[in-house]
Design a protein around this motif. Structure first.
Motif, PDB file in Angstrom:
ATOM      1  N   GLY A 223       0.789  -1.226   0.000  1.00 16.54           N
ATOM      2  CA  GLY A 223       0.000   0.000   0.000  1.00 16.54           C
ATOM      3  C   GLY A 223       0.820   1.274   0.000  1.00 16.54           C
ATOM      4  N   VAL A 224       2.133   1.167  -0.140  1.00  6.68           N
ATOM      5  CA  VAL A 224       2.988   2.361  -0.164  1.00  6.68           C
ATOM      6  C   VAL A 224       2.574   3.282  -1.305  1.00  6.68           C
ATOM      7  CG1 VAL A 224       5.341   3.203  -0.525  1.00  6.68           C
ATOM      8  CG2 VAL A 224       4.933   1.259   0.984  1.00  6.68           C
ATOM      9  N   CYS A 225       2.323   2.730  -2.480  1.00  3.90           N
ATOM     10  CA  CYS A 225       1.945   3.561  -3.627  1.00  3.90           C
ATOM     11  C   CYS A 225       0.598   4.245  -3.387  1.00  3.90           C
ATOM     12  CB  CYS A 225       1.921   2.741  -4.910  1.00  3.90           C
ATOM     13  SG  CYS A 225       0.793   1.338  -4.897  1.00  3.90           S
ATOM     14  N   VAL A 226      -0.320   3.531  -2.747  1.00  4.80           N
ATOM     15  CA  VAL A 226      -1.633   4.099  -2.453  1.00  4.80           C
ATOM     16  C   VAL A 226      -1.495   5.245  -1.452  1.00  4.80           C
ATOM     17  CG1 VAL A 226      -3.926   3.613  -1.520  1.00  4.80           C
ATOM     18  CG2 VAL A 226      -2.788   1.914  -2.955  1.00  4.80           C
TER      19      VAL A 226
ATOM     20  N   LEU B 286       6.111   9.467  -9.139  1.00  2.00           N
ATOM     21  CA  LEU B 286       7.503   9.005  -9.175  1.00  2.00           C
ATOM     22  C   LEU B 286       7.937   8.508  -7.804  1.00  2.00           C
ATOM     23  CD1 LEU B 286       9.285  11.717 -11.345  1.00  2.00           C
ATOM     24  CD2 LEU B 286       8.536   9.432 -12.040  1.00  2.00           C
ATOM     25  N   GLU B 287       7.570   9.244  -6.767  1.00  2.00           N
ATOM     26  CA  GLU B 287       7.927   8.852  -5.405  1.00  2.00           C
ATOM     27  C   GLU B 287       7.319   7.489  -5.062  1.00  2.00           C
ATOM     28  OE1 GLU B 287       7.777  10.490  -0.814  1.00  2.00           O
ATOM     29  OE2 GLU B 287       7.019  11.756  -2.419  1.00  2.00           O
ATOM     30  N   ALA B 288       6.077   7.268  -5.469  1.00  2.00           N
ATOM     31  CA  ALA B 288       5.421   5.989  -5.209  1.00  2.00           C
ATOM     32  C   ALA B 288       6.162   4.848  -5.897  1.00  2.00           C
ATOM     33  CB  ALA B 288       3.968   6.036  -5.666  1.00  2.00           C
ATOM     34  N   ALA B 289       6.554   5.038  -7.149  1.00  2.00           N
ATOM     35  CA  ALA B 289       7.272   3.994  -7.882  1.00  2.00           C
ATOM     36  C   ALA B 289       8.649   3.743  -7.297  1.00  2.00           C
ATOM     37  CB  ALA B 289       7.383   4.378  -9.357  1.00  2.00           C
ATOM     38  N   GLU B 290       9.331   4.803  -6.906  1.00  2.00           N
ATOM     39  CA  GLU B 290      10.681   4.670  -6.366  1.00  2.00           C
ATOM     40  C   GLU B 290      10.687   4.111  -4.943  1.00  2.00           C
ATOM     41  OE1 GLU B 290      12.220   8.603  -6.992  1.00  2.00           O
ATOM     42  OE2 GLU B 290      12.461   8.267  -9.134  1.00  2.00           O
ATOM     43  N   THR B 291       9.572   4.211  -4.232  1.00  2.00           N
ATOM     44  CA  THR B 291       9.491   3.761  -2.845  1.00  2.00           C
ATOM     45  C   THR B 291       8.915   2.354  -2.718  1.00  2.00           C
ATOM     46  OG1 THR B 291       9.174   6.073  -2.222  1.00  2.00           O
ATOM     47  CG2 THR B 291       8.677   4.461  -0.555  1.00  2.00           C
ATOM     48  N   CYS B 292       8.310   1.841  -3.778  1.00  2.00           N
ATOM     49  CA  CYS B 292       7.721   0.508  -3.727  1.00  2.00           C
ATOM     50  C   CYS B 292       8.781  -0.501  -3.276  1.00  2.00           C
ATOM     51  CB  CYS B 292       7.184   0.109  -5.106  1.00  2.00           C
ATOM     52  SG  CYS B 292       6.573  -1.579  -5.169  1.00  2.00           S
ATOM     53  N   PRO B 293       8.520  -1.241  -2.178  1.00  2.00           N
ATOM     54  CA  PRO B 293       9.535  -2.168  -1.666  1.00  2.00           C
ATOM     55  C   PRO B 293       9.843  -3.324  -2.620  1.00  2.00           C
ATOM     56  CG  PRO B 293       7.492  -2.387  -0.421  1.00  2.00           C
ATOM     57  CD  PRO B 293       7.327  -1.215  -1.345  1.00  2.00           C
ATOM     58  N   MET B 294       8.933  -3.628  -3.529  1.00  2.00           N
ATOM     59  CA  MET B 294       9.140  -4.737  -4.469  1.00  2.00           C
ATOM     60  C   MET B 294       9.491  -4.248  -5.877  1.00  2.00           C
ATOM     61  SD  MET B 294       8.888  -7.155  -2.422  1.00  2.00           S
ATOM     62  CE  MET B 294       9.117  -8.471  -3.600  1.00  2.00           C
TER      63      MET B 294
ATOM     64  N   ARG C 238       9.977   5.407 -22.495  1.00  2.00           N
ATOM     65  CA  ARG C 238      11.155   5.431 -21.621  1.00  2.00           C
ATOM     66  C   ARG C 238      10.728   5.274 -20.168  1.00  2.00           C
ATOM     67  NH1 ARG C 238      13.905   9.950 -19.218  1.00  2.00           N
ATOM     68  NH2 ARG C 238      12.346  11.255 -20.227  1.00  2.00           N
ATOM     69  N   GLN C 239      11.397   4.364 -19.447  1.00  2.00           N
ATOM     70  CA  GLN C 239      11.099   4.154 -18.036  1.00  2.00           C
ATOM     71  C   GLN C 239      11.619   5.328 -17.215  1.00  2.00           C
ATOM     72  OE1 GLN C 239      11.501   0.173 -16.469  1.00  2.00           O
ATOM     73  NE2 GLN C 239      12.359   0.985 -14.569  1.00  2.00           N
ATOM     74  N   LEU C 240      10.703   5.972 -16.491  1.00  2.00           N
ATOM     75  CA  LEU C 240      11.045   7.129 -15.665  1.00  2.00           C
ATOM     76  C   LEU C 240      11.275   6.725 -14.213  1.00  2.00           C
ATOM     77  CD1 LEU C 240       8.349   9.538 -17.134  1.00  2.00           C
ATOM     78  CD2 LEU C 240      10.753   9.323 -17.816  1.00  2.00           C
ATOM     79  N   ALA C 241      10.590   5.690 -13.754  1.00  2.00           N
ATOM     80  CA  ALA C 241      10.741   5.194 -12.398  1.00  2.00           C
ATOM     81  C   ALA C 241      10.211   3.764 -12.343  1.00  2.00           C
ATOM     82  CB  ALA C 241       9.987   6.075 -11.400  1.00  2.00           C
ATOM     83  N   PRO C 242      10.772   2.919 -11.497  1.00  2.00           N
ATOM     84  CA  PRO C 242      11.996   3.164 -10.719  1.00  2.00           C
ATOM     85  C   PRO C 242      13.201   3.246 -11.644  1.00  2.00           C
ATOM     86  CG  PRO C 242      11.379   0.859 -10.529  1.00  2.00           C
ATOM     87  CD  PRO C 242      10.300   1.550 -11.348  1.00  2.00           C
ATOM     88  N   PRO C 243      14.304   3.738 -11.100  1.00  2.00           N
ATOM     89  CA  PRO C 243      15.517   3.828 -11.918  1.00  2.00           C
ATOM     90  C   PRO C 243      15.918   2.438 -12.423  1.00  2.00           C
ATOM     91  CG  PRO C 243      15.823   4.954  -9.825  1.00  2.00           C
ATOM     92  CD  PRO C 243      14.523   4.233  -9.749  1.00  2.00           C
ATOM     93  N   GLU C 244      16.350   2.370 -13.660  1.00  2.00           N
ATOM     94  CA  GLU C 244      16.770   1.086 -14.244  1.00  2.00           C
ATOM     95  C   GLU C 244      18.137   0.711 -13.757  1.00  2.00           C
ATOM     96  OE1 GLU C 244      15.360   0.063 -18.287  1.00  2.00           O
ATOM     97  OE2 GLU C 244      15.178   2.243 -18.446  1.00  2.00           O
TER      98      GLU C 244
END
Length: 76
Positions: free
Chosen positions: A19-22, A50-58, A70-76
């Protein structure tokens, strides 16, 4: 970012439903059947996404430029 719209996706097989992204982008993600889903696939750019994607634990949440792919998040 030079993209007008972003494309959101969640790799549901990797999502653990934390639920981090939510929590970080509630208007953009929801939990369905214990897993995250984008509310809409195409959205206007917003830093919280972007923060939600970068913070997702999985690292199951992806943000891509709708035009470039182009993938913007999470970083490749």
């Amino acid at each position: 970012m030079d993209e007008e719209l972003w494309e959101l996706s969640v790799e549901r097989t990797h999502c653990q439903g934390s639920g981090v992204c939510v929590s970080l982008a509630p208007g953009h993600f929801t939990l369905r059947d214990g897993r995250a889903d984008p509310v809409q696939r195409l959205v206007e750019a917003e830093e919280a996404i972007l923060e939600a994607a970068e913070t997702c634990p999985m690292e199951a949440v992806f943000v891509r430029g709708s035009t470039s792919g182009r993938q913007l998040a999470p970083p490749e």
